[in-house]
Design an enzyme around this catalytic site. Structure first.
Site, PDB file in Angstrom:
ATOM      1  N   GLY A  53      46.048  26.629  77.957  1.00  0.00           N
ATOM      2  CA  GLY A  53      44.368  26.484  78.064  1.00  0.00           C
ATOM      3  C   GLY A  53      44.072  27.939  77.772  1.00  0.00           C
ATOM      4  O   GLY A  53      44.559  28.885  76.940  1.00  0.00           O
ATOM      5  N   ASP A  88      40.657  28.391  65.491  1.00  0.00           N
ATOM      6  CA  ASP A  88      39.345  28.523  65.065  1.00  0.00           C
ATOM      7  C   ASP A  88      38.480  27.573  65.599  1.00  0.00           C
ATOM      8  O   ASP A  88      37.185  27.934  65.705  1.00  0.00           O
ATOM      9  CB  ASP A  88      39.439  28.299  63.450  1.00  0.00           C
ATOM     10  CG  ASP A  88      40.385  29.339  62.774  1.00  0.00           C
ATOM     11  OD1 ASP A  88      40.451  30.313  63.164  1.00  0.00           O
ATOM     12  OD2 ASP A  88      40.839  28.855  61.940  1.00  0.00           O
ATOM     13  N   ARG A 117      47.321  35.379  47.032  1.00  0.00           N
ATOM     14  CA  ARG A 117      46.054  35.856  47.418  1.00  0.00           C
ATOM     15  C   ARG A 117      45.820  37.277  47.021  1.00  0.00           C
ATOM     16  O   ARG A 117      44.601  37.915  46.873  1.00  0.00           O
ATOM     17  CB  ARG A 117      45.690  35.592  49.018  1.00  0.00           C
ATOM     18  CG  ARG A 117      46.252  36.497  49.810  1.00  0.00           C
ATOM     19  CD  ARG A 117      46.082  36.040  51.251  1.00  0.00           C
ATOM     20  NE  ARG A 117      44.647  35.892  51.643  1.00  0.00           N
ATOM     21  CZ  ARG A 117      44.440  35.539  53.032  1.00  0.00           C
ATOM     22  NH1 ARG A 117      45.690  35.242  53.744  1.00  0.00           N
ATOM     23  NH2 ARG A 117      43.109  35.424  53.374  1.00  0.00           N
ATOM     24  N   GLY A 155      40.164  28.773  55.827  1.00  0.00           N
ATOM     25  CA  GLY A 155      39.823  30.114  55.946  1.00  0.00           C
ATOM     26  C   GLY A 155      39.451  30.240  57.434  1.00  0.00           C
ATOM     27  O   GLY A 155      38.532  29.439  57.741  1.00  0.00           O
ATOM     28  N   TYR A 193      46.096  38.056  63.854  1.00  0.00           N
ATOM     29  CA  TYR A 193      46.925  38.889  63.199  1.00  0.00           C
ATOM     30  C   TYR A 193      47.722  37.888  62.368  1.00  0.00           C
ATOM     31  O   TYR A 193      48.353  37.006  62.728  1.00  0.00           O
ATOM     32  CB  TYR A 193      47.771  39.564  64.241  1.00  0.00           C
ATOM     33  CG  TYR A 193      49.036  40.368  63.782  1.00  0.00           C
ATOM     34  CD1 TYR A 193      48.857  41.281  63.018  1.00  0.00           C
ATOM     35  CD2 TYR A 193      50.204  39.996  63.968  1.00  0.00           C
ATOM     36  CE1 TYR A 193      49.794  42.029  62.455  1.00  0.00           C
ATOM     37  CE2 TYR A 193      51.313  40.651  63.389  1.00  0.00           C
ATOM     38  CZ  TYR A 193      51.142  41.715  62.613  1.00  0.00           C
ATOM     39  OH  TYR A 193      51.983  42.518  62.006  1.00  0.00           O
ATOM     40  N   ARG A 194      47.943  38.425  61.019  1.00  0.00           N
ATOM     41  CA  ARG A 194      48.742  37.817  60.006  1.00  0.00           C
ATOM     42  C   ARG A 194      49.764  38.869  59.766  1.00  0.00           C
ATOM     43  O   ARG A 194      49.557  39.627  59.050  1.00  0.00           O
ATOM     44  CB  ARG A 194      47.864  37.363  59.078  1.00  0.00           C
ATOM     45  CG  ARG A 194      47.033  36.425  59.262  1.00  0.00           C
ATOM     46  CD  ARG A 194      47.651  34.994  59.684  1.00  0.00           C
ATOM     47  NE  ARG A 194      46.589  33.841  59.936  1.00  0.00           N
ATOM     48  CZ  ARG A 194      46.242  33.637  61.026  1.00  0.00           C
ATOM     49  NH1 ARG A 194      46.511  34.224  62.252  1.00  0.00           N
ATOM     50  NH2 ARG A 194      45.134  32.511  60.934  1.00  0.00           N
ATOM     51  N   GLY A 244      44.459  25.264  62.817  1.00  0.00           N
ATOM     52  CA  GLY A 244      43.112  25.343  62.887  1.00  0.00           C
ATOM     53  C   GLY A 244      42.629  25.203  64.338  1.00  0.00           C
ATOM     54  O   GLY A 244      41.429  25.170  64.793  1.00  0.00           O
TER      55      GLY A 244
END
Length: 309
Positions: free
Chosen positions: A226, A253, A105, A35, A166-167, A250
């Site tokens: 970068g 994040d 979900r 998540g 954004y998904r 990941g």
């Protein structure tokens, strides 16, 4: 908590194929958690910062696993019990370069988050409140929770951070753009990829366009290129670190976690960005969403000691 990171959203169970190739030919699977918000909370905790994650989980083994994994990682965890199931995602890597994720979900516990779930004192006592563009896409109540939390933090003088994240599988660009634009206009710190920023600002001036909406700290994450940033009117450019990519999932994040951990620690903008680049680079060298989040010593080893704080 006082002075640490507070974040909230949906964390799901993660079923991941162990081998690269079509899902039909996978020889085995691992089961973990994932998540965006909890990934950032884990990353901050690994770097020595205080972090808290809040979210709803179901009465199932996946919900129990999420609570246990986050607590074991050093994250103060507020897992609200819900009667609905805990969401799942199934991920496989079709090739070494491309990952594919299916979400399960709709109607999940995480999507049932409401404004009443988020204690105002947690927001007022935080050092930074961090949200993403994923949570407002999950449901109307989730969207209301995000905006109410942001407004409460602003009133209390607490900096607000948003990662656009954004998904496309959750909502269309048309539906997402005005909501994300409104969130950016409220935030102090904004993270986005170039494609995400182009959802609602001029593609010829992404940094300037985001900054004009109000945030003092605008950071464009651009993977292997970068990052570029405009922080309090000053432009920064930090190149990517050369590493061997094992799993790109990941990395964004981890980048956010590195930046926010250093900002909470009072580091300069340049130092925050350097740490963000290093944490993002470390993340792609290990598989998983947050399992391989580095500590300070590991970042120093990765950069050969050239990591100034």
């Amino acid at each position: 908590m006082t002075g640490g990171l507070f974040t909230f959203g949906e964390t799901m169970g993660l079923v991941a194929a162990d081998t690269i190739g079509p899902l039909a030919y996978a020889k085995g699977f691992s089961f973990g958690i994932g998540g965006a918000e909890s990934n950032v909370a884990v990353g901050v905790a690994r770097l020595g910062g205080e972090s808290c994650w809040l979210g709803r989980v179901g009465p199932d083994a996946t919900g129990t696993l999420i609570k246990g994994r986050l607590e074991a990682a050093g994250v103060r965890t507020i897992a609200l019990a819900d009667e609905a199931f805990t969401g799942l995602m199934v991920r496989h890597r079709r090739s070494g370069q491309f990952a594919h994720v299916d979400y399960h979900r709709s109607g999940s516990a995480g999507s049932r988050l409401t404004p009443a779930d988020i204690p105002a004192h947690e927001l007022r006592e935080a050092g930074i409140v961090h949200v993403t563009g994923i949570t407002p896409a999950l449901s109307e109540t989730c969207r209301s929770a995000v905006f109410q939390a942001v407004e409460t933090a602003i009133t209390a003088g607490v900096p607000v951070s948003i990662d656009i994240n954004y998904r496309a599988k959750l909502w269309s660009r048309f539906d997402a753009a005005p909501v994300l634009r409104d969130l950016v206009a409220l935030a102090d710190i904004v993270f986005a990829s170039p494609d995400e920023a182009a959802l609602f600002v001029d593609a010829d001036d992404l940094l300037g366009g985001l900054a004009k909406l109000g945030p003092a700290e605008v950071i464009l994450k651009d993977g292997g290129h970068g990052c570029v940033a405009q922080i309090n009117g000053e432009r920064h450019t930090v190149p990517a670190l050369p590493v061997t990519v094992v799993d790109p999932v990941g990395a964004g994040d981890a980048f956010v976690a590195g930046y926010l951990a250093d900002r909470l620690a009072g580091a300069t903008p340049g130092q925050c960005l350097t740490t963000a680049i290093a944490t993002g680079a470390f993340a792609v060298t290990v598989p998983g969403d947050c399992e391989g989040a580095p500590d300070r010593a590991e970042l120093i080893a990765l950069t050969g000691g050239d990591l100034r704080r």
